[in-house]
Design an enzyme around this catalytic site. Structure first.
Site, PDB file in Angstrom:
ATOM      1  N   HIS A   1      18.338 -87.467 -38.898  1.00  0.00           N
ATOM      2  CA  HIS A   1      18.339 -87.890 -40.052  1.00  0.00           C
ATOM      3  C   HIS A   1      17.425 -88.528 -40.981  1.00  0.00           C
ATOM      4  O   HIS A   1      18.201 -89.944 -41.691  1.00  0.00           O
ATOM      5  CB  HIS A   1      19.843 -88.672 -39.795  1.00  0.00           C
ATOM      6  CG  HIS A   1      20.761 -87.764 -39.305  1.00  0.00           C
ATOM      7  ND1 HIS A   1      21.748 -88.076 -38.949  1.00  0.00           N
ATOM      8  CD2 HIS A   1      20.621 -86.437 -39.845  1.00  0.00           C
ATOM      9  CE1 HIS A   1      22.819 -87.445 -38.765  1.00  0.00           C
ATOM     10  NE2 HIS A   1      21.996 -85.710 -39.408  1.00  0.00           N
TER      11      HIS A   1
ATOM     12  N   CYS B   1       9.667 -93.029 -53.409  1.00  0.00           N
ATOM     13  CA  CYS B   1      10.498 -92.951 -54.505  1.00  0.00           C
ATOM     14  C   CYS B   1      11.669 -92.260 -54.793  1.00  0.00           C
ATOM     15  O   CYS B   1      11.258 -91.012 -54.695  1.00  0.00           O
ATOM     16  CB  CYS B   1       9.693 -93.036 -55.804  1.00  0.00           C
ATOM     17  SG  CYS B   1      10.108 -93.440 -57.581  1.00  0.00           S
TER      18      CYS B   1
HETATM   19  P1  CNA Z   1      28.916 -91.864 -33.417  1.00  0.00           P
HETATM   20  O1  CNA Z   1      29.792 -90.638 -34.426  1.00  0.00           O
HETATM   21  O2  CNA Z   1      29.427 -93.365 -34.266  1.00  0.00           O
HETATM   22  O3  CNA Z   1      28.877 -91.885 -31.828  1.00  0.00           O
HETATM   23  C1  CNA Z   1      28.478 -92.964 -31.198  1.00  0.00           C
HETATM   24  C2  CNA Z   1      29.120 -92.072 -29.628  1.00  0.00           C
HETATM   25  O4  CNA Z   1      28.238 -92.657 -28.613  1.00  0.00           O
HETATM   26  C3  CNA Z   1      30.978 -92.667 -29.379  1.00  0.00           C
HETATM   27  O5  CNA Z   1      30.802 -91.654 -29.197  1.00  0.00           O
HETATM   28  C4  CNA Z   1      30.955 -93.475 -28.208  1.00  0.00           C
HETATM   29  O6  CNA Z   1      31.008 -93.571 -27.569  1.00  0.00           O
HETATM   30  C5  CNA Z   1      29.317 -93.532 -27.501  1.00  0.00           C
HETATM   31  N1  CNA Z   1      28.595 -95.176 -27.112  1.00  0.00           N
HETATM   32  C6  CNA Z   1      28.692 -95.782 -27.845  1.00  0.00           C
HETATM   33  N2  CNA Z   1      27.419 -96.709 -26.642  1.00  0.00           N
HETATM   34  C7  CNA Z   1      27.431 -96.304 -26.092  1.00  0.00           C
HETATM   35  C8  CNA Z   1      26.493 -96.477 -24.738  1.00  0.00           C
HETATM   36  N3  CNA Z   1      26.267 -97.838 -24.345  1.00  0.00           N
HETATM   37  N4  CNA Z   1      26.783 -95.501 -23.593  1.00  0.00           N
HETATM   38  C9  CNA Z   1      27.106 -94.263 -24.354  1.00  0.00           C
HETATM   39  N5  CNA Z   1      27.711 -94.029 -25.497  1.00  0.00           N
HETATM   40  C10 CNA Z   1      27.765 -94.472 -26.075  1.00  0.00           C
HETATM   41  O7  CNA Z   1      27.379 -91.583 -34.211  1.00  0.00           O
HETATM   42  P2  CNA Z   1      26.476 -90.071 -33.838  1.00  0.00           P
HETATM   43  O8  CNA Z   1      25.138 -90.522 -33.679  1.00  0.00           O
HETATM   44  O9  CNA Z   1      27.624 -89.335 -33.527  1.00  0.00           O
HETATM   45  O10 CNA Z   1      26.773 -89.376 -35.074  1.00  0.00           O
HETATM   46  C11 CNA Z   1      25.875 -89.483 -35.983  1.00  0.00           C
HETATM   47  C12 CNA Z   1      25.520 -90.294 -37.106  1.00  0.00           C
HETATM   48  C13 CNA Z   1      25.734 -91.742 -36.742  1.00  0.00           C
HETATM   49  C14 CNA Z   1      24.248 -90.486 -37.735  1.00  0.00           C
HETATM   50  O11 CNA Z   1      23.969 -89.870 -39.166  1.00  0.00           O
HETATM   51  C15 CNA Z   1      23.556 -91.469 -37.547  1.00  0.00           C
HETATM   52  O12 CNA Z   1      22.897 -91.572 -38.571  1.00  0.00           O
HETATM   53  C16 CNA Z   1      24.438 -92.709 -37.810  1.00  0.00           C
HETATM   54  N6  CNA Z   1      23.935 -93.937 -37.305  1.00  0.00           N
HETATM   55  C17 CNA Z   1      22.612 -94.384 -36.284  1.00  0.00           C
HETATM   56  C18 CNA Z   1      22.902 -94.997 -35.963  1.00  0.00           C
HETATM   57  C19 CNA Z   1      20.968 -95.977 -35.564  1.00  0.00           C
HETATM   58  O13 CNA Z   1      20.727 -95.332 -35.832  1.00  0.00           O
HETATM   59  N7  CNA Z   1      21.224 -97.034 -34.633  1.00  0.00           N
HETATM   60  C20 CNA Z   1      23.478 -96.597 -36.150  1.00  0.00           C
HETATM   61  C21 CNA Z   1      24.901 -95.563 -36.480  1.00  0.00           C
HETATM   62  C22 CNA Z   1      25.048 -94.939 -37.078  1.00  0.00           C
END
Ligand code: CNA
Length: 238
Positions: free
Chosen positions: A121, A129
């Site tokens: 992503h 730009c």
């Molecule tokens: P999501 O849908 O928010 O899922 C995250 C998952 O991680 C959940 O099921 C939680 O239960 C689990 N979780 C949270 N903390 C922990 C931990 N410490 N250990 C184990 N499991 C944990 O996020 P996905 O990545 O599945 O969804 C994809 C999106 C979120 C992508 O497009 C990303 O770009 C986007 N995103 C990215 C960031 C980042 O770059 N850090 C932050 C927020 C969202």
């Protein structure tokens, strides 16, 4: 649970072809909220739902509101890689891990020292730009106020894949290659709800698939090992 951790450690120790596929949950222990946890961005009050703000049509329609959200929620100053990022980088150096495939846009795997990182992503640490595609440093978009503009007049945007946009085909085909060839596939910190990234799991052909996530995912029944634990805690033990 203990048996599952020991089994995963054994699989990793005995393999030179481990691939990791992760999501936002990998970075929550660094202080970056994910989308779907109870304290994630989807459960915080905002004028529009995050998936709408993070869409291409919203960015085009209201870049000022997009940038307000971007700077307040996506850019978190001072974040550092946690034990999961750091251990994955070590496993690559030790010759066990071939690639990290991530849905994250925060650059923390590279900050931890991982070399072969496939960012499905994109990254908020790059910008360009939207009109002439000239590249810009990340400071231009991540700090300051208002809508950053290029000398050509175009809006400068982050190099991330917004909702409604296709994934980079080159990154996607490399990710497919690593997953198809992997002996051990570890999937961690992802709800496996965002497609097409979540669909990558279906390309794995081995019998050592470990799923590490705090909450259950739609793919738990596909996995050979399911570990519901904090991923940073887990990686400090393997
Ligand atoms: P999501 O849908 O928010 O899922 C995250 C998952 O991680 C959940 O099921 C939680 O239960 C689990 N979780 C949270 N903390 C922990 C931990 N410490 N250990 C184990 N499991 C944990 O996020 P996905 O990545 O599945 O969804 C994809 C999106 C979120 C992508 O497009 C990303 O770009 C986007 N995103 C990215 C960031 C980042 O770059 N850090 C932050 C927020 C969202």
């Amino acid at each position: 649970m203990e048996d599952a951790v020991l089994t995963l450690k054994k699989w990793i120790d005995e393999s030179d072809n481990v691939v990791f596929f992760g999501g936002a949950g990998v970075s929550t222990e660094s202080g970056i909220p994910d989308f779907r946890s109870v304290d994630g961005l989807y459960n915080q009050k905002w004028k529009y739902p995050p998936e709408e703000i993070l869409s291409a049509s919203f960015f085009e329609r209201d870049p000022a509101e997009y940038y307000r959200f971007h700077r307040e929620k996506l850019v978190i100053d001072g974040v550092k890689p946690n034990r999961a990022h750091l251990r994955l980088a070590e496993l690559e150096k030790e010759g066990h891990l071939r690639a990290v495939i991530t849905q994250n846009i925060d650059g923390l795997h590279q900050a931890a020292g991982s070399k072969n990182v496939l960012e499905l992503h994109g990254s908020i640490l790059r910008a360009y730009c939207s009109r002439c595609r000239r590249p810009y440093p990340a400071e231009v978009i991540n700090h300051g106020e208002g809508v950053p503009r290029c000398s050509c007049g175009g809006v400068i945007r982050p190099d991330i894949v917004l909702y409604e946009e296709p994934l980079d085909q080159d990154v996607m085909s490399k990710a497919l290659h690593y997953i198809r060839q992997a002996e051990v596939l570890i999937i961690g910190g992802t709800s496996l709800n965002v497609y097409p990234a979540a669909g990558l799991i279906r390309y794995y052909r081995g019998n050592k698939l470990a799923l590490v996530n705090l909450s259950a995912t739609p793919y738990d029944s596909f996995a050979d090992l399911v570990i519901h634990q904090k991923i940073g805690e887990l990686f400090s033990r393997i």
